[in-house]
Design a protein around this motif. Structure first.
Motif, short mmCIF file in Angstrom:
data_model
loop_
_atom_site.label_atom_id
_atom_site.label_comp_id
_atom_site.label_asym_id
_atom_site.label_seq_id
_atom_site.Cartn_x
_atom_site.Cartn_y
_atom_site.Cartn_z
N THR A 413 1.02 -1.11 -0.12
CA THR A 413 0.03 0.13 -0.02
C THR A 413 0.82 1.30 0.12
N GLY A 414 1.82 1.29 1.04
CA GLY A 414 2.69 2.50 1.01
C GLY A 414 3.41 2.58 -0.34
N ALA A 415 4.08 1.84 -0.75
CA ALA A 415 4.96 1.70 -2.10
C ALA A 415 3.76 2.22 -3.21
N THR A 416 2.64 1.91 -3.28
CA THR A 416 1.70 2.23 -4.38
C THR A 416 1.64 3.50 -4.15
N VAL A 417 1.06 3.91 -3.15
CA VAL A 417 0.63 5.24 -2.83
C VAL A 417 1.76 6.34 -3.12
N GLN A 418 3.06 6.10 -2.82
CA GLN A 418 4.06 6.80 -3.21
C GLN A 418 4.23 6.94 -4.90
N VAL A 419 4.07 5.78 -5.43
CA VAL A 419 4.40 6.16 -6.98
C VAL A 419 3.04 6.72 -7.54
N LEU A 420 1.86 6.67 -6.92
CA LEU A 420 0.71 7.22 -7.70
C LEU A 420 0.74 8.71 -7.21
N ASP A 421 1.43 8.93 -6.24
CA ASP A 421 1.49 10.43 -5.38
C ASP A 421 2.51 11.21 -6.54
N ASN A 422 3.63 10.47 -6.55
CA ASN A 422 4.72 11.10 -7.65
C ASN A 422 4.09 11.33 -8.82
N LEU A 423 3.34 10.53 -9.63
CA LEU A 423 2.64 10.69 -10.84
C LEU A 423 1.81 11.98 -10.93
N LEU A 424 0.80 11.85 -9.91
CA LEU A 424 -0.06 13.03 -9.87
C LEU A 424 0.43 14.49 -9.47
N SER A 425 1.51 14.41 -8.58
CA SER A 425 2.31 15.63 -8.29
C SER A 425 2.96 16.06 -9.47
N ASN A 426 3.61 15.29 -10.23
CA ASN A 426 4.26 15.71 -11.53
C ASN A 426 3.22 16.37 -12.44
N ALA A 427 2.15 15.62 -12.73
CA ALA A 427 1.07 15.85 -13.57
C ALA A 427 0.54 17.41 -13.36
N ILE A 428 0.53 17.66 -12.03
CA ILE A 428 -0.04 19.07 -11.48
C ILE A 428 1.03 20.07 -11.74
N LYS A 429 2.32 19.67 -11.48
CA LYS A 429 3.48 20.59 -11.75
C LYS A 429 3.62 21.29 -12.81
N TYR A 430 3.55 20.25 -13.98
CA TYR A 430 3.79 20.36 -15.22
C TYR A 430 2.50 20.74 -16.12
N SER A 431 1.37 20.87 -15.22
CA SER A 431 0.18 21.26 -16.03
C SER A 431 0.13 22.92 -16.30
N PRO A 432 -0.41 23.31 -17.41
CA PRO A 432 -0.30 24.88 -17.50
C PRO A 432 -1.45 25.25 -16.52
N PRO A 433 -1.74 26.43 -16.15
CA PRO A 433 -2.97 26.90 -15.30
C PRO A 433 -4.13 26.78 -16.12
N GLY A 434 -5.12 26.25 -15.68
CA GLY A 434 -6.27 26.11 -16.38
C GLY A 434 -6.39 24.76 -16.99
N GLY A 435 -5.25 23.78 -17.25
CA GLY A 435 -5.42 22.63 -17.67
C GLY A 435 -5.97 21.68 -17.17
N THR A 436 -5.99 20.42 -17.60
CA THR A 436 -6.67 19.29 -17.17
C THR A 436 -5.79 18.11 -17.00
N VAL A 437 -5.72 17.39 -16.03
CA VAL A 437 -5.08 16.17 -15.67
C VAL A 437 -5.93 14.86 -15.94
N PHE A 438 -5.81 13.83 -16.72
CA PHE A 438 -6.66 12.86 -16.87
C PHE A 438 -6.00 11.61 -16.31
N ILE A 439 -6.83 11.12 -15.62
CA ILE A 439 -6.56 9.68 -14.81
C ILE A 439 -7.51 8.70 -15.21
N THR A 440 -6.87 7.41 -15.98
CA THR A 440 -7.70 6.54 -16.23
C THR A 440 -7.04 5.20 -15.51
N LEU A 441 -7.98 4.33 -15.36
CA LEU A 441 -7.89 3.17 -14.69
C LEU A 441 -8.47 1.94 -15.59
N ASP A 442 -7.58 1.04 -15.85
CA ASP A 442 -8.26 -0.20 -16.56
C ASP A 442 -7.75 -1.51 -16.03
#
Length: 532
Positions: A413-442
């Motif tokens: 659980t901890g390792a998985t949360v750390q991985v997802l947290d990194n990807l979500l944090s990067n997506a927000i960091k590199y998104s332009p103001p007013g942009g959209t972050v897409f998360i899909t799960l399959d």
């Protein structure tokens, strides 16, 4: 335009129908598969023969990209070839091979010829004609392995392997003593086996003649070879008649120099053992030195990177802490906002230190994971709640798409949360103001895939291979000045691999959207309650 007389139309129509029937039969029963894709790699037509070749019904491949059915080691190469053909607009066909996932789960080698017909109004697509060449690939690999093995054996064998025709002409030799010169020198004189010592030559010629005539199938003999630059050399030869053997077509001789064995057999054995031991020790010592030098070089590079990070990413927050502390001393009434800034500086420093500790724990083997069922939707929702304020500040929206029911993976659980947290944090960091972050799960087969995609600048292709290395600094920067220490993705990759999963970056050509964006995909094994 003139028209055919009425009595001529039925034969013409019948001829066209017959030709169409022949064409359809050729397409359906051909050993080749024909696919037409649009410029984005989406299949618009798949011939029925795909069922025989790859096991899929045409409908299963239509309207989608086959990227994930390509072998992971071939995906990027095939993608680059395809989109390179799209961009070139060249109508010259190109051929290439890759591995494709058969419906039965096996990987099949595919040989394809692609033709760019995007500008052809009758096609408007990329025509791909391919066939299964797995058997040919396996045969080629086997032949290449056999050839390499043969060359290695010939080079490694200390004996001389020679083949003579019935007249005594040398046809093949893996090696020849230096004092005899080039192998072709042995065929320059007319006298049979002229290089053998005169006192031994007649006997050996008689043995050779008996062998060629078939009187004896094989011969084991010893003789001397004339050495113009020194004493004669003693050799031992085992020869067999292989004239009728198509693979050899002559007399096969195994020649061994036994001079030292005859004179100093025991001394040679001891000297050889010592020489081999010394050589092995030298090689071992040399290898240890090379490995140590490589390790020291790597440690020195990491030390320099670490010093650079400490001097920048830790020094700046410390300066800010000093500044805010002095401001609080000067004006004790202004506490709330300054305390918030102090907390932000401390969070940055703590995050950096935690990353250092994580990467050290992983690389030193002191990180122990505990696999258990992890509900991905629950963890993603919790993470999104923690990022509500950063999302609000940058006016970034999140578009999530996942199944209604839970998707559980077998992971820590901890390792998985750390991985997802990194990807979500990067997506927000590199998104332009007013942009959209897409998360899909399959979830399909035995794995679940989490895809996080932003609308930022993306990663240049020439920097993609460095994405998951430690201390990587890319040319793409966070859009609001957020910090990045170059450890997050390196940690994420190691954590995913420790959990028998995979993580990769998908590149989007700039033509797909106004901004290419960055997409990271994490694949983890699904939790199977039946095996628990």
């Amino acid at each position: 335009m003139s028209q055919l007389p009425p009595d001529a139309e039925p034969p013409l129509a019948n001829a066209l129908q017959n030709q169409l029937a022949v064409f359809q039969a050729l397409i359906e029963y051909s050993s080749d598969v024909i696919i037409i894709s649009d410029e984005n790699g989406i299949e618009r037509y798949v011939s029925p023969s795909v069922t025989r070749v790859l096991g899929y019904q045409p409908e299963e491949l239509l309207g989608c990209s086959q990227y994930l059915r390509h072998h992971p080691d071939d995906r990027d190469r095939v993608r680059d070839i395809f989109f390179g053909l799209v961009r070139s607009r060249s109508t010259t066909p190109i051929s290439f091979t890759w591995r494709f996932l058969h419906k039965d789960g096996s990987w099949r080698w595919i040989e394809a010829t692609a033709s760019n017909q995007l500008d052809n109004p009758l096609v408007r697509g990329i025509i791909l004609n391919f066939r299964d060449v797995s058997e040919r690939k396996a045969l080629e690999a086997r032949i290449e392995r056999d050839a390499i093995r043969f060359r290695a054996i010939m080079e490694a064998i200390q004996d001389q392997i020679q083949i003579f025709d019935p007249t005594g002409k040398l046809l093949f030799a893996n090696k020849i003593p230096d004092f005899l010169g080039h192998p072709e020198n042995l065929n320059q004189k007319q006298e049979l086996l002229w290089w053998i010592h005169a006192d031994d030559r007649q006997r050996v010629v008689e043995e050779f003649t008996r062998l060629v005539s078939g009187e004896v199938p094989e011969v084991l003999t010893q003789y001397r070879i004339d050495n113009p630059s020194g004493p004669a050399r003693y050799v031992e030869t085992f020869a067999s008649n292989q004239i009728e053997n198509e693979a050899i077509g002559g007399v096969l001789a195994n020649v061994r120099d036994i001079t030292e064995r005859k004179e100093f057999e025991e001394a040679l054995r001891l000297a050889k053992e010592k020489a081999e031991a010394d050589a092995l020790e030298i090689e071992r010592s040399s290898l240890e030195i090379r490995l140590k030098n490589r390790e020291l070089k790597k440690l020195n590079e990491e030390k320099n990177e670490l010093l650079q990070i400490v001097s920048h990413d830790l020094k700046n927050p410390l300066y800010n802490l000093q500044h805010e502390a002095r401001a609080l001393i000067d004006d004790p009434t202004d506490t709330a906002e300054r305390a918030q800034r102090v907390l932000q500086c401390a969070d940055k420093m703590l995050g950096l230190i935690n990353n250092f500790l994580s990467i050290h724990a992983i690389e030193s083997g002191r990180l122990f994971l505990h696999p258990e069922p992890v509900d991905l939707q629950t963890q993603l929702n919790r993470l999104l709640q923690t990022y509500s304020e950063p999302l609000k500040q940058k006016r970034v929206t999140v578009q999530a798409d996942w199944p209604a029911g839970p998707v559980r993976v077998l992971a820590d659980t901890g390792a998985t949360v750390q991985v997802l947290d990194n990807l979500l944090s990067n997506a927000i960091k590199y998104s332009p103001p007013g942009g959209t972050v897409f998360i899909t799960l399959d979830a399909s087969g035995e794995t679940a895939q989490i895809r996080v995609q932003d609308e930022g600048e993306g990663v240049p292709l020439n920097e993609v291979e460095r994405l998951f290395r430690k201390f990587t600094r890319l040319s793409t920067k966070p859009t609001a000045g957020e910090s990045s220490n170059g450890l997050g993705l390196a940690i994420a990759k190691k954590l995913v691999q420790l959990q028998q999963g995979d993580i990769w970056y998908e590149h989007h050509p700039a033509t797909d959207r106004a901004r290419p964006g960055a997409t990271f995909v994490v694949e983890l094994p699904l939790y199977n309650s039946d095996l628990a």
